[in-house]
Scaffold this motif. Sequence first.
Motif, PDB file in Angstrom:
ATOM      1  N   PHE B 112       0.811  -1.223   0.000  1.00 18.64           N
ATOM      2  CA  PHE B 112       0.000   0.000   0.000  1.00 18.64           C
ATOM      3  C   PHE B 112       0.849   1.281   0.000  1.00 18.64           C
ATOM      4  N   GLY B 113       1.852   1.332   0.894  1.00 22.53           N
ATOM      5  CA  GLY B 113       2.697   2.524   0.984  1.00 22.53           C
ATOM      6  C   GLY B 113       3.453   2.797  -0.303  1.00 22.53           C
ATOM      7  N   GLU B 115       2.869   1.793  -3.248  1.00 17.66           N
ATOM      8  CA  GLU B 115       1.916   2.112  -4.321  1.00 17.66           C
ATOM      9  C   GLU B 115       1.549   3.591  -4.273  1.00 17.66           C
ATOM     10  N   ASN B 116       1.369   4.086  -3.052  1.00 19.24           N
ATOM     11  CA  ASN B 116       1.025   5.499  -2.909  1.00 19.24           C
ATOM     12  C   ASN B 116       2.158   6.404  -3.359  1.00 19.24           C
ATOM     13  N   LEU B 117       3.400   5.895  -3.223  1.00 16.43           N
ATOM     14  CA  LEU B 117       4.548   6.699  -3.628  1.00 16.43           C
ATOM     15  C   LEU B 117       4.753   6.652  -5.135  1.00 16.43           C
ATOM     16  N   GLY B 118       3.971   5.819  -5.818  1.00 15.32           N
ATOM     17  CA  GLY B 118       4.061   5.752  -7.275  1.00 15.32           C
ATOM     18  C   GLY B 118       5.294   5.032  -7.783  1.00 15.32           C
ATOM     19  N   ILE B 119       5.683   3.977  -7.086  1.00 15.56           N
ATOM     20  CA  ILE B 119       6.873   3.221  -7.481  1.00 15.56           C
ATOM     21  C   ILE B 119       6.501   2.158  -8.520  1.00 15.56           C
TER      22      ILE B 119
END
Lengths: 271, 279
Positions: B112-113, B115-119
């Motif tokens: 989740f984390g 993904e939020n950072l757009g990796i």
Amino acid sequence: MMHDITIGQFFPGNSIIHRMDPRMKLILTFIYIIVIFVCKNFWSLGVMVLALIIMVLLSKVPVKVILKSIKPIAIIITFTAILNIFYVSDGDPLFDWRFIHITTGGIYTAIFMIIRIIALVVASSLLTYTTSPTLITDGIERLLSPLKFMKNSVHTIAMMMTIALRFIPTLVDEFEKITNAQKARGADLETGTLVERAKALVPVLVPLFITSFRRAYELAFAMECRCYHGAEGRTRMKIMKYSKLDAFALLFICVVTGGVVALNILFVHII
Amino acid sequence: MDTEVILQFKDVYFTYDEETQGEEPHWAVNGVSLEIKKGDFVAVLGHNGSGKSTLAKLSNAILIPDKGQVLVEGIDTSDEERTMDVRSHVGMVFQNPDNQIVATIVEEDVAFGPENLGIEPAEIRRRVDDALKAVDMYDYRDKEPHKLSGGQKQRVAIAGIIAMQPDCIVLDESTAMLDPKGRREVMDTIRRLHDDLGMAVVYITHYMDEAALADRVIVMEKGDILFDGTPLEVFQNVEKLRSVGLDVPQSTELALELGLSDKVLTPSECADAIIRSFK
């Protein structure tokens, strides 16, 4: 017990139906449901039922589990059947007494309806049996993502569904805990009339609501701490890819649909 | 040792009071200045209401100081445009493991984390696997979180933070809701993250025995820092700690009561010290 009701009743497995892309499964289930309503006679309906049986066998979900999904709608099926028997007045009369007229047409339509509803329910439960709830929400999100103008709301709804699914077991646990706590304080939840029992639930539901709000607040903090800021700039770990399997499935449904249309034209319509 | 400063509090004041009408507000954090360096393992102690949780929330821009500055890698937390940067540098684990797990599958929650950072997806996959291995939960990657024990859930939550690869991880009483076994699991995990990955750890707790494992102990009282030093230094002040409602680790206390000159933190050190005193 209560723990058994997981929404979607996912049945883990590794069959070819399980391995299909959730997006394709969603699309095909949708098409299947439409085609079910296109069927006009027993021949075309038979093709649909056959197709469904093949899919159920391929999914390796036990037939017993499948049948369980029909149980909750038994009343609806019975009701529809009775209505059709009494209200459809085509065909030869079979029984005539005062206001009750039963005809062959009524019987046929009733049987037709029963099969149609069962096929409908089995097809959609096959989707939920073979696809985890997360994959379904993900699939919906990705299917709808081309709709750019509402991309954010699609993401928000998908996220809400995921969180709701995630918290069902937690809240069920909590419900049991509070129920037990209230019972320990002498609350009577099991006897009395329906109204009394409903009233007795209030002291259980109020704490449940309050803790849910607190949970929501903390979860929002935790999500912010993990840099959550909506759909914008968000990537996903799992990439969904259509495979040959999905192409075959699509082809299969296309052939079935073609068959249904042909049989509709060839044979007499029942409804 | 690298002495790069990750987290810096500069004379920070914070209050939950909305309106004070000219009166001096009740400061939850009352003029705190401190620095957390790369690779630090800091325990923050204090009884309820001492401001230790507020301190944690100030460290990653959940709360913004009313006066003073909090700098994360030189970024001011009050700069709203860079809030995401701040949070990707300082990760935070909360008390209740149930309320921080978002997804219905362990590995998806850990993802989740990132993904939020757009990796990139492949990189997320790698990070998720690494993070789950680091907290020893890799075998549970496709399980549902609600079927795990409290300690396991909390380790998943920690994995969710380290998958974002922060420089510093803040644990806000993350063991308070766990049974002794779960607490030990989480403590071991944190210690390992610090020792193996060199991650700075700020560990907020009211368990003295856990604080004794840290390299540095900060004692909070009324929003201010009362003590700041190594566990040995801090736990010498038995009377003072008592007066603010805190205990010292039992082994330390026993050694002090017995008048042993040795500095003692753990039960085994205590046993050694007693044996030596008889020789």
